[in-house]
Scaffold this motif. Structure first.
Motif, PDB file in Angstrom:
ATOM      1  N   CYS A 100       1.695   2.554   4.837  1.00  0.00           N
ATOM      2  CA  CYS A 100       0.383   2.399   5.500  1.00  0.00           C
ATOM      3  C   CYS A 100      -0.381   3.716   5.579  1.00  0.00           C
ATOM      4  O   CYS A 100      -1.441   3.784   6.200  1.00  0.00           O
ATOM      5  N   HIS A 102      -2.252   6.776   3.582  1.00  0.00           N
ATOM      6  CA  HIS A 102      -2.859   7.070   2.274  1.00  0.00           C
ATOM      7  C   HIS A 102      -3.567   8.416   2.374  1.00  0.00           C
ATOM      8  O   HIS A 102      -4.322   8.651   3.323  1.00  0.00           O
ATOM      9  N   ASP A 168      -3.563   2.063   7.206  1.00  0.00           N
ATOM     10  CA  ASP A 168      -3.692   0.599   7.352  1.00  0.00           C
ATOM     11  C   ASP A 168      -3.396   0.315   8.827  1.00  0.00           C
ATOM     12  O   ASP A 168      -2.261  -0.003   9.219  1.00  0.00           O
ATOM     13  N   ASN A 169      -4.432   0.494   9.649  1.00  0.00           N
ATOM     14  CA  ASN A 169      -4.178   0.600  11.092  1.00  0.00           C
ATOM     15  C   ASN A 169      -3.692  -0.705  11.727  1.00  0.00           C
ATOM     16  O   ASN A 169      -2.835  -0.671  12.607  1.00  0.00           O
ATOM     17  N   GLU A 171      -1.862  -3.008  10.414  1.00  0.00           N
ATOM     18  CA  GLU A 171      -0.442  -3.174  10.061  1.00  0.00           C
ATOM     19  C   GLU A 171       0.404  -2.240  10.934  1.00  0.00           C
ATOM     20  O   GLU A 171       1.462  -2.617  11.437  1.00  0.00           O
ATOM     21  N   LYS A 264      -8.392  -1.559   2.442  1.00  0.00           N
ATOM     22  CA  LYS A 264      -7.268  -2.076   3.254  1.00  0.00           C
ATOM     23  C   LYS A 264      -6.396  -2.948   2.364  1.00  0.00           C
ATOM     24  O   LYS A 264      -6.822  -3.347   1.274  1.00  0.00           O
ATOM     25  N   PRO A 265      -5.187  -3.295   2.820  1.00  0.00           N
ATOM     26  CA  PRO A 265      -4.332  -4.161   2.002  1.00  0.00           C
ATOM     27  C   PRO A 265      -5.003  -5.502   1.735  1.00  0.00           C
ATOM     28  O   PRO A 265      -5.926  -5.901   2.456  1.00  0.00           O
TER      29      PRO A 265
END
Ligand SMILES: Cc1cc2nc3c(=O)[nH]c(=O)nc-3n(C[C@H](O)[C@H](O)[C@H](O)COP(=O)(O)OP(=O)(O)OC[C@H]3O[C@@H](n4cnc5c(N)ncnc54)[C@H](O)[C@@H]3O)c2cc1C
Length: 381
Positions: A100, A102, A168-169, A171, A264-265
Motif C-alpha cells: 500500500c 508507493h 492506499d489509505n 486499505e 488507487k487499487p
C-alpha cells in the motif's frame, strides 16, 4: 511547553487507555499502544463498516514538498520522517500492507498559459533548497509523456517532486482494524462519546468508562469542545476507469485551484480536493464537482468515460497555524489539528505522542510540536 519532561504513564504498566475517535490518529495510537502492552479501548461515532473519518475521505498523498510550499520547512522535515516511518509501519502490518506504499514521486503540471504557476511553486519551495533529499526536477513534454503516457500532450513542461509518494489509505485503515482486533483492542463502534480527564461518556446512553488515561482523537468532531479548532471542508470524487494508467499523483496547478489525481487499487482514482473555509458537511456542490471533473478531463481526456463511484465530503481538523498540537493534563491528552497533511505528519505526531505517554526520552519533534499544559490548554465546555 513543559521544560521538565515527564511521561504520563510508565511503559509496560498494563494501564488502560481510552481513545475517542478511530480515524487516522486514533487507530494508529491504538495500534502502537497495544503493541507496547497497554490495554486499549477505542470509541468511534461511526460504524466500522461505514467510516466517517477524514482519514477515509483523504487521498493519502505523502507530499512533503507540496505541503511545505504552503506550510513551511518543518512540515518537510516531519514529512520526510513520515515517508520512512510509513514504510516501516506497513512492513510491521504485513506483506500485503507493504504493497500500500508507493514512492514514484509526484508530478506538477500547468496549462501552457499558467506555466508561471510552476515558477511560483519553485519560488515557494526555495526555503527547501538546502534540505536533504529535496529533488525537484523540471521536465519537458517528452519527459512528462515518458513518465505518464496517458497525460494530455498539451502539457509542455512540469515538475517531478522525487521524494513524494502516496498510500492506499483505505486499505491501510482496514489492515489497522484487523491488527487491532488481534491485539485485543476493544472497539466500540457507533458510540459517540464526550471526553473528560480519565473518563469517556457515551452521548446516547450516558454510559461511562474510567481509564488511566483518555486520548482525544476526535478530529473535527472535537471542534465544539476544543477552542481554536476548526473544520475545513474538502470534497473529492472517486472514479474508476481502465483507460488511464497514472502510477503517481498528478497535480494540476491553476491560478484559482490546485487539484490532483491519485491512483488507487482496482483502477480507481481519487480526484481532490477542494479546500473551503466552511464546516458544512452537506454533499458536494455542483461547482466543486464541475471543477474536479473538468480538471481531471484536462489532465487525461480518457477520464471522460470513467465512472463516478463516490463523491466524498469531510472536514480537515485545523488550528489557526494549520499545524498539529497536543494538550496535556492529568488523565487527558488531546491530539488534533493534522489539517490537510494528516497522513504525511501522523508518524512524527504519533511518535511525539508516544514519547509523552510512555517513553523516558523527549520526542525528537518537541520543538515543532509543543505540548501545551493545563494552564494554556483549550477550555472544555
Ligand atoms: C478531502 C481530504 C483530502 C485529504 N487528503 C490528504 C492527503 O492526501 N494526504 C494527507 O496527508 N492528508 C490528507 N487529508 C488530511 C487527513 O485526512 C487528516 O489530517 C486526518 O485524517 C486527521 O486525522 P484525525 O484522526 O485527527 O481525524 P479523522 O481521521 O477525521 O478521525 C476522527 C474520528 O473521530 C470520530 N469522532 C468524531 N467525533 C466523535 C465522538 N464524539 N465520539 C467518538 N468518535 C468521534 C470520527 O467518526 C472519526 O472516525 C485529507 C483530508 C480531506 C478531508
Amino acid at each position: 511547553m513543559n521544560p521538565t519532561f515527564s511521561p504520563l504513564l510508565p511503559a509496560d504498566s498494563g494501564a488502560h487507555i481510552g481513545i475517542a475517535g478511530a480515524g487516522l490518529l486514533g487507530q494508529l495510537l491504538a495500534w502502537q499502544l497495544s503493541m507496547k502492552g497497554f490495554q486499549v479501548s477505542l470509541f468511534d461515532a461511526a460504524s466500522a463498516s461505514s467510516p466517517n473519518s477524514a482519514a477515509h475521505t483523504a487521498a493519502g498523498m505523502l507530499a512533503p514538498i507540496s505541503e511545505a510550499a504552503v506550510a513551511g520547512p518543518e512540515v518537510y522535515t516531519m514529512g520526510l520522517y513520515g515517508l520512512k516511518r510509513w514504510q516501516t509501519w506497513l512492513g510491521q502490518l504485513g506483506p500485503q500492507a507493504s504493497q500500500c506504499f508507493h514512492r514514484q514521486g509526484s508530478l506538477l503540471v500547468a496549462h501552457p498559459q499558467d506555466e508561471c504557476e510552476l515558477q511560483q511553486f519553485l519560488a515557494d519551495t526555495r526555503c527547501l533548497n538546502n534540505e536533504p533529499d529535496c529533488a525537484i526536477n523540471s521536465l519537458n513534454q517528452a519527459q512528462l509523456q515518458q513518465l505518464e503516457p496517458d497525460l494530455s500532450q498539451q502539457f509542455r513542461s512540469g515538475l517531478l517532486l522525487e521524494p513524494e509518494g502516496h498510500l492506499d489509505n483505505r486499505e491501510i485503515l482496514e489492515y489497522l482494524r484487523q491488527v487491532l482486533q488481534s491485539n485485543k483492542v476493544a472497539y466500540h463502534e457507533q458510540t459517540p462519546v464526550e471526553v473528560a480527564p480519565y473518563t469517556l461518556k457515551a452521548i446516547n446512553t450516558a454510559q461511562q468508562w474510567r481509564f488511566d488515561l483518555v486520548i482525544d482523537c476526535r478530529g473535527a468532531g472535537a471542534r465544539h469542545s476544543n477552542r481554536g479548532l476548526r473544520g475545513v471542508r474538502g470534497e473529492t470524487l472517486h472514479l474508476q476507469t481502465t483507460e488511464v494508467h497514472f502510477i503517481r499523483p498528478v497535480r494540476l496547478m491553476h491560478p484559482r485551484y490546485q487539484l490532483y489525481v491519485v491512483p488507487k487499487p482496482d483502477h480507481r482514482f481519487v480526484i481532490g480536493a477542494t479546500q473551503i473555509e466552511s464546516e458544512d458537511t452537506s454533499p458536494i456542490s455542483v461547482q466543486s464537482s464541475l471543477e474536479l471533473s473538468s480538471a481531471v478531463y484536462t489532465l487525461a481526456p480518457a477520464f471522460a468515460e470513467a465512472r463516478i463511484l463516490e463523491a466524498g465530503v469531510n472536514l480537515r481538523p485545523a488550528f489557526s497555524d494549520n499545524l498539529p498540537q497536543c494538550f496535556s493534563r492529568p488523565g487527558l491528552l488531546t491530539a488534533n489539528g493534522l489539517f490537510r497533511h494528516g497522513y504525511l505528519l501522523a508518524p512524527a505526531f504519533v511518535d511525539h505522542l508516544l514519547a509523552q505517554i510512555s517513553q523516558s526520552a523527549p520526542s525528537p519533534f518537541a520543538s515543532y510540536l509543543p505540548t501545551h499544559h493545563h494552564y494554556d490548554e483549550p477550555v472544555y465546555e
